[in-house]
Design a protein around this motif. Sequence first.
Motif, PDB file in Angstrom:
ATOM      1  N   LEU A  89       0.820  -1.213   0.000  1.00 41.65           N
ATOM      2  CA  LEU A  89       0.000   0.000   0.000  1.00 41.65           C
ATOM      3  C   LEU A  89       0.857   1.267   0.000  1.00 41.65           C
ATOM      4  O   LEU A  89       0.535   2.236  -0.682  1.00 41.65           O
ATOM      5  N   LYS A  90       1.949   1.251   0.734  1.00 36.21           N
ATOM      6  CA  LYS A  90       2.848   2.419   0.729  1.00 36.21           C
ATOM      7  C   LYS A  90       3.407   2.638  -0.669  1.00 36.21           C
ATOM      8  O   LYS A  90       3.535   3.773  -1.130  1.00 36.21           O
ATOM      9  N   TRP A  91       3.745   1.557  -1.351  1.00 39.06           N
ATOM     10  CA  TRP A  91       4.264   1.659  -2.701  1.00 39.06           C
ATOM     11  C   TRP A  91       3.195   2.189  -3.657  1.00 39.06           C
ATOM     12  O   TRP A  91       3.472   3.010  -4.536  1.00 39.06           O
ATOM     13  N   LEU A  92       1.947   1.728  -3.490  1.00 40.79           N
ATOM     14  CA  LEU A  92       0.847   2.158  -4.353  1.00 40.79           C
ATOM     15  C   LEU A  92       0.369   3.578  -4.041  1.00 40.79           C
ATOM     16  O   LEU A  92      -0.220   4.241  -4.897  1.00 40.79           O
ATOM     17  N   ASP A  93       0.628   4.046  -2.839  1.00 43.50           N
ATOM     18  CA  ASP A  93       0.115   5.342  -2.370  1.00 43.50           C
ATOM     19  C   ASP A  93       1.016   6.497  -2.819  1.00 43.50           C
ATOM     20  O   ASP A  93       1.553   7.246  -2.012  1.00 43.50           O
ATOM     21  N   ARG A  94       1.133   6.671  -4.096  1.00 37.91           N
ATOM     22  CA  ARG A  94       2.037   7.684  -4.652  1.00 37.91           C
ATOM     23  C   ARG A  94       1.578   9.120  -4.391  1.00 37.91           C
ATOM     24  O   ARG A  94       2.374  10.048  -4.447  1.00 37.91           O
ATOM     25  N   LYS A  95       0.294   9.292  -4.085  1.00 37.93           N
ATOM     26  CA  LYS A  95      -0.228  10.648  -3.817  1.00 37.93           C
ATOM     27  C   LYS A  95      -0.414  10.906  -2.326  1.00 37.93           C
ATOM     28  O   LYS A  95      -1.014  11.901  -1.939  1.00 37.93           O
ATOM     29  N   SER A  96       0.085  10.012  -1.504  1.00 37.53           N
ATOM     30  CA  SER A  96       0.040  10.150  -0.034  1.00 37.53           C
ATOM     31  C   SER A  96      -1.373  10.385   0.495  1.00 37.53           C
ATOM     32  O   SER A  96      -1.617  11.286   1.288  1.00 37.53           O
ATOM     33  N   HIS A  97      -2.300   9.542   0.064  1.00 40.18           N
ATOM     34  CA  HIS A  97      -3.677   9.627   0.545  1.00 40.18           C
ATOM     35  C   HIS A  97      -3.898   8.828   1.829  1.00 40.18           C
ATOM     36  O   HIS A  97      -4.952   8.928   2.435  1.00 40.18           O
ATOM     37  N   ILE A  98      -2.900   8.025   2.215  1.00 36.62           N
ATOM     38  CA  ILE A  98      -3.035   7.183   3.396  1.00 36.62           C
ATOM     39  C   ILE A  98      -2.053   7.639   4.469  1.00 36.62           C
ATOM     40  O   ILE A  98      -0.886   7.891   4.179  1.00 36.62           O
ATOM     41  N   GLN A  99      -2.534   7.733   5.679  1.00 33.29           N
ATOM     42  CA  GLN A  99      -1.666   7.979   6.825  1.00 33.29           C
ATOM     43  C   GLN A  99      -1.465   6.633   7.515  1.00 33.29           C
ATOM     44  O   GLN A  99      -2.437   5.968   7.882  1.00 33.29           O
ATOM     45  N   PHE A 100      -0.219   6.215   7.671  1.00 31.31           N
ATOM     46  CA  PHE A 100       0.115   4.915   8.240  1.00 31.31           C
ATOM     47  C   PHE A 100       0.536   5.079   9.700  1.00 31.31           C
ATOM     48  O   PHE A 100       1.465   5.837   9.989  1.00 31.31           O
ATOM     49  N   THR A 101      -0.118   4.363  10.599  1.00 33.42           N
ATOM     50  CA  THR A 101       0.211   4.422  12.021  1.00 33.42           C
ATOM     51  C   THR A 101       0.477   3.006  12.522  1.00 33.42           C
ATOM     52  O   THR A 101      -0.418   2.158  12.501  1.00 33.42           O
ATOM     53  N   ASP A 102       1.700   2.783  12.981  1.00 31.08           N
ATOM     54  CA  ASP A 102       2.136   1.466  13.445  1.00 31.08           C
ATOM     55  C   ASP A 102       1.805   1.314  14.929  1.00 31.08           C
ATOM     56  O   ASP A 102       2.385   2.002  15.775  1.00 31.08           O
ATOM     57  N   ILE A 103       0.895   0.403  15.240  1.00 28.43           N
ATOM     58  CA  ILE A 103       0.487   0.204  16.631  1.00 28.43           C
ATOM     59  C   ILE A 103       1.532  -0.568  17.436  1.00 28.43           C
ATOM     60  O   ILE A 103       1.437  -0.647  18.656  1.00 28.43           O
ATOM     61  N   ALA A 104       2.548  -1.125  16.753  1.00 29.94           N
ATOM     62  CA  ALA A 104       3.618  -1.830  17.447  1.00 29.94           C
ATOM     63  C   ALA A 104       4.793  -0.903  17.779  1.00 29.94           C
ATOM     64  O   ALA A 104       5.709  -1.302  18.496  1.00 29.94           O
ATOM     65  N   ALA A 105       4.756   0.313  17.282  1.00 31.93           N
ATOM     66  CA  ALA A 105       5.834   1.267  17.550  1.00 31.93           C
ATOM     67  C   ALA A 105       5.854   1.632  19.030  1.00 31.93           C
ATOM     68  O   ALA A 105       4.799   1.757  19.661  1.00 31.93           O
ATOM     69  N   SER A 106       7.031   1.805  19.579  1.00 32.49           N
ATOM     70  CA  SER A 106       7.159   2.087  21.013  1.00 32.49           C
ATOM     71  C   SER A 106       6.448   3.374  21.418  1.00 32.49           C
ATOM     72  O   SER A 106       5.947   3.487  22.535  1.00 32.49           O
ATOM     73  N   GLU A 107       6.364   4.329  20.533  1.00 36.85           N
ATOM     74  CA  GLU A 107       5.722   5.606  20.863  1.00 36.85           C
ATOM     75  C   GLU A 107       4.194   5.597  20.691  1.00 36.85           C
ATOM     76  O   GLU A 107       3.513   6.561  21.039  1.00 36.85           O
ATOM     77  N   PHE A 108       3.642   4.505  20.150  1.00 42.20           N
ATOM     78  CA  PHE A 108       2.195   4.448  19.945  1.00 42.20           C
ATOM     79  C   PHE A 108       1.477   4.349  21.290  1.00 42.20           C
ATOM     80  O   PHE A 108       1.833   3.556  22.143  1.00 42.20           O
ATOM     81  N   ASN A 109       0.441   5.173  21.447  1.00 37.95           N
ATOM     82  CA  ASN A 109      -0.340   5.201  22.678  1.00 37.95           C
ATOM     83  C   ASN A 109      -1.818   5.072  22.317  1.00 37.95           C
ATOM     84  O   ASN A 109      -2.436   6.033  21.851  1.00 37.95           O
ATOM     85  N   ALA A 110      -2.383   3.889  22.528  1.00 35.06           N
ATOM     86  CA  ALA A 110      -3.776   3.624  22.159  1.00 35.06           C
ATOM     87  C   ALA A 110      -4.741   4.562  22.860  1.00 35.06           C
ATOM     88  O   ALA A 110      -5.753   4.966  22.284  1.00 35.06           O
ATOM     89  N   SER A 111      -4.443   4.932  24.090  1.00 34.39           N
ATOM     90  CA  SER A 111      -5.363   5.786  24.846  1.00 34.39           C
ATOM     91  C   SER A 111      -5.493   7.179  24.223  1.00 34.39           C
ATOM     92  O   SER A 111      -6.508   7.846  24.411  1.00 34.39           O
TER      93      SER A 111
END
Length: 132
Positions: free
Chosen positions: A30-52
């Motif tokens: 999807l990142k490769w296909l998203d040439r116009k940057s219509h998607i914001q990608f958020t990694d829930i496994a990233a150490s800085e991710f805060n679900a709350s």
Amino acid sequence: MSNELSLANHAVEVFYDGECPLCLREIQLLKWLDRKSHIQFTDIAASEFNASKYEKTSTQFMDEIHGRLPDGSWIIGVEVFRQLYAAVGFGWLVWLTRIPGISHALNFGYQVFAKNRLRLTGRCNAKTCKLD
């Protein structure tokens, strides 16, 4: 806190598990296909991710893929994939996934995958996969 996406040009934000090998392959495509940057990608496994921050729990994000639309509304499951593929120009494919028989099969298949994702990707342990 505003529920709207941080950048107005995004059509959808996807919350994905960056430690899931199968999920990561899909996200890389999807990142490769998203040439116009219509998607914001958020990694829930990233150490800085805060679900709350999103008024959700880590378990909610881990149980099933989540997406967020520019108006702040949440989508889950197969609908997230529909929005992602529509954002990269595959609207014709999205239309096919809405046909009743196909839609039901995709929803069922995704639910089976989501429920067994950790086991299928070799990431089960006593904490992540409870045996009933």
